[in-house]
Design an enzyme around this catalytic site. Structure first.
Site, PDB file in Angstrom:
ATOM      1  N   ASP A 177       0.845  -1.189   0.000  1.00 24.34           N
ATOM      2  CA  ASP A 177       0.000   0.000   0.000  1.00 24.34           C
ATOM      3  C   ASP A 177       0.888   1.249   0.000  1.00 24.34           C
ATOM      4  OD1 ASP A 177      -2.958   1.039   0.630  1.00 24.34           O
ATOM      5  OD2 ASP A 177      -1.549   2.224   1.826  1.00 24.34           O
ATOM      6  N   ASN A 206      -2.745  12.896  -4.367  1.00 25.66           N
ATOM      7  CA  ASN A 206      -3.919  13.337  -5.122  1.00 25.66           C
ATOM      8  C   ASN A 206      -4.318  14.757  -4.749  1.00 25.66           C
ATOM      9  OD1 ASN A 206      -4.374  11.007  -6.701  1.00 25.66           O
ATOM     10  ND2 ASN A 206      -5.458   9.993  -5.027  1.00 25.66           N
ATOM     11  N   HIS A 257      -5.442  14.262  -9.374  1.00 31.18           N
ATOM     12  CA  HIS A 257      -5.688  12.830  -9.593  1.00 31.18           C
ATOM     13  C   HIS A 257      -4.976  12.295 -10.831  1.00 31.18           C
ATOM     14  CE1 HIS A 257      -8.608  12.040  -6.382  1.00 31.18           C
ATOM     15  NE2 HIS A 257      -9.024  13.281  -6.575  1.00 31.18           N
ATOM     16  N   ASP A 293      -2.755   8.993 -10.765  1.00 37.17           N
ATOM     17  CA  ASP A 293      -2.863   7.851 -11.677  1.00 37.17           C
ATOM     18  C   ASP A 293      -1.508   7.535 -12.315  1.00 37.17           C
ATOM     19  OD1 ASP A 293      -5.528   7.593 -11.124  1.00 37.17           O
ATOM     20  OD2 ASP A 293      -6.222   8.531 -12.982  1.00 37.17           O
ATOM     21  N   GLU A 326      -4.778   2.254  -4.182  1.00 38.49           N
ATOM     22  CA  GLU A 326      -3.317   2.183  -4.181  1.00 38.49           C
ATOM     23  C   GLU A 326      -2.810   0.891  -3.545  1.00 38.49           C
ATOM     24  OE1 GLU A 326      -4.485   4.524  -0.438  1.00 38.49           O
ATOM     25  OE2 GLU A 326      -5.246   4.139  -2.442  1.00 38.49           O
TER      26      GLU A 326
END
Length: 273
Positions: A143, A151, A156, A160, A186
């Site tokens: 994680d 973000n 965002h 990505d 994530e």
């Protein structure tokens, strides 16, 4: 006129023979439910081919022929071949679409690693193999630390792009037999076939350190760096009770998840078993 009639009948014979061959080839690719229909169609085209032999032989023996019939026969044969060929191309196109859809179902759309469903399937297959061969394997849950901040701070799109870059980064550290899958947001699972506890921890630390020292290039003006927390669990077949494969899968993923949260609670940017 005589020669033209012969040419038309000969062309019809060739066109119908090609159509019959395509029909038989399609019968082998068709589903069992409709194979009989293709076999009958191909058989009918084959009988038409033999009929053309009879027409040509009759012209040679009697000298009688109908140019109109010969031309019409050639046109009909051409239409049949075009139709059969069109159906073949349609089948090929549908098969290509089905293959693409199957591939898309196996891969995560954003990062191109395995999808949640596919990584779970690979783990279940490895559980089955492990129980059969009595061999260990390990699972890592990874994680990204403070991914929400990325973000919020950079947008965002950059988030990505970071996920895509992270997957590429992880893949450079894995063996060919290992599997990487995204299970949401994530979070990722890494399947390590044949790896025991020590090997799994070594792999987790290798991955963690490589990520921590990697400069990720995105649409942001400067390279970005991230850290990850990794949970490690090892499947030992001799210790398993009489659970079925789906229950073993759920238990194993839950163990990896708990280990990952232990790494988070230990301060992040670390691995925990």
């Amino acid at each position: 006129m005589f020669l033209l009639a012969i040419i038309c009948y000969a062309a019809s014979l060739i066109l119908q023979a090609i159509a019959a061959i395509i029909g038989f080839s399609l019968s082998f690719r068709a589903s069992d439910k409709f194979r009989w229909a293709w076999l009958f169609l191909a058989s009918g085209l084959t009988l038409m081919v033999f009929r053309r032999f009879g027409s040509i032989q009759q012209i040679y023996l009697t000298g009688n022929y109908s140019l109109f019939d010969a031309v019409i026969t050639a046109i009909i044969s051409l239409c049949l071949l075009i139709g059969i060929y069109g159906i073949k191309k349609s089948f090929q196109n549908e098969r290509s679409k089905n293959t693409a859809l199957k591939l898309l179902g196996c891969l995560d759309v954003l990062t191109n690693c395995l999808s949640r469903a596919e990584i779970h399937y690979q783990i279940s297959q490895e559980i089955e193999r492990s129980l059969r061969k009595q061999e260990k394997f390990s699972l890592l849950e990874l994680d990204i630390d403070h991914f929400k901040n990325i973000n919020d701070s950079y947008g965002h799109q950059v988030g990505d792009e970071m996920l895509v870059s992270l997957v590429r980064c992880i893949q450079t550290t894995l063996r060919q037999i290992d599997h990487l899958g995204r299970i949401g947001g994530e979070e990722f699972l890494i399947l390590l076939p044949g790896a025991d506890e020590i090997e799994a921890m070594n792999a987790a630390e290798r991955i963690r350190k490589h990520i921590a020292t990697t400069q990720h290039l995105t649409s942001w003006q400067a390279p970005l760096q991230i850290t990850v927390s990794i949970g490690v669990t090892t499947f030992t077949p001799k210790q398993q009770s009489a659970l079925d494969k789906s229950e073993l899968l759920t238990a194993l993923v839950n163990e990896a998840d708990k280990a990952m949260y232990c790494a988070k609670n230990a301060g992040r940017n670390c691995s925990s078993h």
